[in-house]
Design an enzyme around this catalytic site. Structure first.
Site, PDB file in Angstrom:
ATOM      1  N   GLY A  51       0.777  -1.233   0.000  1.00  0.00           N
ATOM      2  CA  GLY A  51       0.000   0.000   0.000  1.00  0.00           C
ATOM      3  C   GLY A  51       0.806   1.278   0.000  1.00  0.00           C
ATOM      4  O   GLY A  51       0.358   2.287  -0.531  1.00  0.00           O
TER       5      GLY A  51
ATOM      6  N   ASP B 199      -4.370   2.711  11.208  1.00  0.00           N
ATOM      7  CA  ASP B 199      -5.715   2.699  11.793  1.00  0.00           C
ATOM      8  C   ASP B 199      -5.673   2.054  13.172  1.00  0.00           C
ATOM      9  O   ASP B 199      -5.604   2.761  14.165  1.00  0.00           O
ATOM     10  CB  ASP B 199      -6.771   2.123  10.858  1.00  0.00           C
TER      11      ASP B 199
ATOM     12  N   ARG C 153      -5.635   0.059  -6.669  1.00  0.00           N
ATOM     13  CA  ARG C 153      -4.391   0.691  -6.221  1.00  0.00           C
ATOM     14  C   ARG C 153      -3.985   1.868  -7.107  1.00  0.00           C
ATOM     15  O   ARG C 153      -3.379   2.819  -6.636  1.00  0.00           O
ATOM     16  CB  ARG C 153      -3.245  -0.319  -6.197  1.00  0.00           C
TER      17      ARG C 153
ATOM     18  N   LYS D 193      -6.122   7.245  10.818  1.00  0.00           N
ATOM     19  CA  LYS D 193      -7.523   7.003  11.156  1.00  0.00           C
ATOM     20  C   LYS D 193      -7.610   6.755  12.671  1.00  0.00           C
ATOM     21  O   LYS D 193      -7.774   5.625  13.116  1.00  0.00           O
ATOM     22  CB  LYS D 193      -8.015   5.785  10.379  1.00  0.00           C
TER      23      LYS D 193
ATOM     24  N   PHE E  26     -13.363   2.881   4.943  1.00  0.00           N
ATOM     25  CA  PHE E  26     -12.427   2.028   4.223  1.00  0.00           C
ATOM     26  C   PHE E  26     -12.134   2.694   2.881  1.00  0.00           C
ATOM     27  O   PHE E  26     -13.047   2.930   2.095  1.00  0.00           O
ATOM     28  CB  PHE E  26     -13.020   0.630   4.006  1.00  0.00           C
ATOM     29  N   VAL E  27     -10.870   3.027   2.648  1.00  0.00           N
ATOM     30  CA  VAL E  27     -10.500   3.765   1.443  1.00  0.00           C
ATOM     31  C   VAL E  27      -9.652   2.919   0.509  1.00  0.00           C
ATOM     32  O   VAL E  27      -8.937   2.008   0.934  1.00  0.00           O
ATOM     33  CB  VAL E  27      -9.751   5.074   1.775  1.00  0.00           C
TER      34      VAL E  27
ATOM     35  N   GLU F   2       4.265   4.358   5.807  1.00  0.00           N
ATOM     36  CA  GLU F   2       3.037   3.562   5.858  1.00  0.00           C
ATOM     37  C   GLU F   2       1.944   4.293   5.099  1.00  0.00           C
ATOM     38  O   GLU F   2       1.894   5.523   5.110  1.00  0.00           O
ATOM     39  CB  GLU F   2       2.657   3.350   7.326  1.00  0.00           C
TER      40      GLU F   2
ATOM     41  N   ASP G 281      -5.781  -0.866  -1.561  1.00  0.00           N
ATOM     42  CA  ASP G 281      -6.580  -1.772  -2.370  1.00  0.00           C
ATOM     43  C   ASP G 281      -7.746  -2.389  -1.604  1.00  0.00           C
ATOM     44  O   ASP G 281      -7.836  -2.284  -0.386  1.00  0.00           O
ATOM     45  CB  ASP G 281      -5.697  -2.914  -2.872  1.00  0.00           C
TER      46      ASP G 281
END
Length: 186
Positions: A52, A111, A173, A139, A160-161, A107, A167
């Site tokens: 990510g 969360d 992505r 978050k 949730f993004v 990162e 992804d």
């Protein structure tokens, strides 16, 4: 097909755009300035947490105008799910020793805080000179540990993004913005 404006998703699975490309770019530039100042004489080992963080890390290191080295780790706590399992698995470790090095974890999102808590503890055990974390997204509503990143690009609500490297089941992505999926896409 590109969106007509930044708030019109170009993907039919996206319910709404949470953060535009321009907002991301501004956050990355600001973080680059702060990190350049902090690490100017430290030659940090910048560690991307795959997958990510890849796009964020690539943009971020281009904004860091100081000597640095790169490495990557692949860790998993989500698998194909939308909620963290609570178990952090190291799938690929570093190729570089961190002993007496200033480590900067990059990162995509913090969360629950479990992954970064585990990684910072591990690198302290490995005798890194310092361990710090920069995250594009924070978050805090989801935090279950007392972990707080050292630098935050954008604070987001408990959504949730996907996009900009993040992804859902390895999809989305490449979106240049951060979007929220429609329930029908899940």
């Amino acid at each position: 097909m590109k969106p007509q404006n930044d708030l019109v998703p170009d993907n039919p699975d996206i319910e709404k755009i949470l953060t535009t490309r321009e907002d991301i770019r501004a956050a990355v530039e600001k973080l680059g300035v702060e990190l350049t100042e902090f690490y100017q004489d430290k030659n940090p080992l910048v560690v991307g947490v795959l997958k990510g963080s890849l796009l964020f890390m690539a943009d971020l290191v281009r904004e860091m105008h100081c000597p640095l080295e790169l490495d990557f780790m692949d860790v998993s706590s989500y698998g194909d799910e939308m909620v963290s399992s609570g178990t952090v698995k190291i799938l690929k470790d570093l190729d570089t020793s961190v002993k007496n090095r200033h480590v900067l974890f990059v990162e995509d999102i913090v969360d629950t805080g479990r992954t970064m808590t585990r990684l910072t503890e591990l690198f302290e055990y490995r005798e890194a000179a310092s361990v710090r974390v920069v995250t594009l997204l924070d978050k805090p509503e989801r935090r279950v540990t007392d972990f707080e990143p050292d630098w935050v690009g954008i604070e987001i609500p408990n959504e949730f993004v996907v996009g900009y490297g993040m992804d859902y089941k390895e999809q989305y992505r490449g979106l240049p913005y951060l979007g929220i999926l429609k329930p029908s896409a899940i």
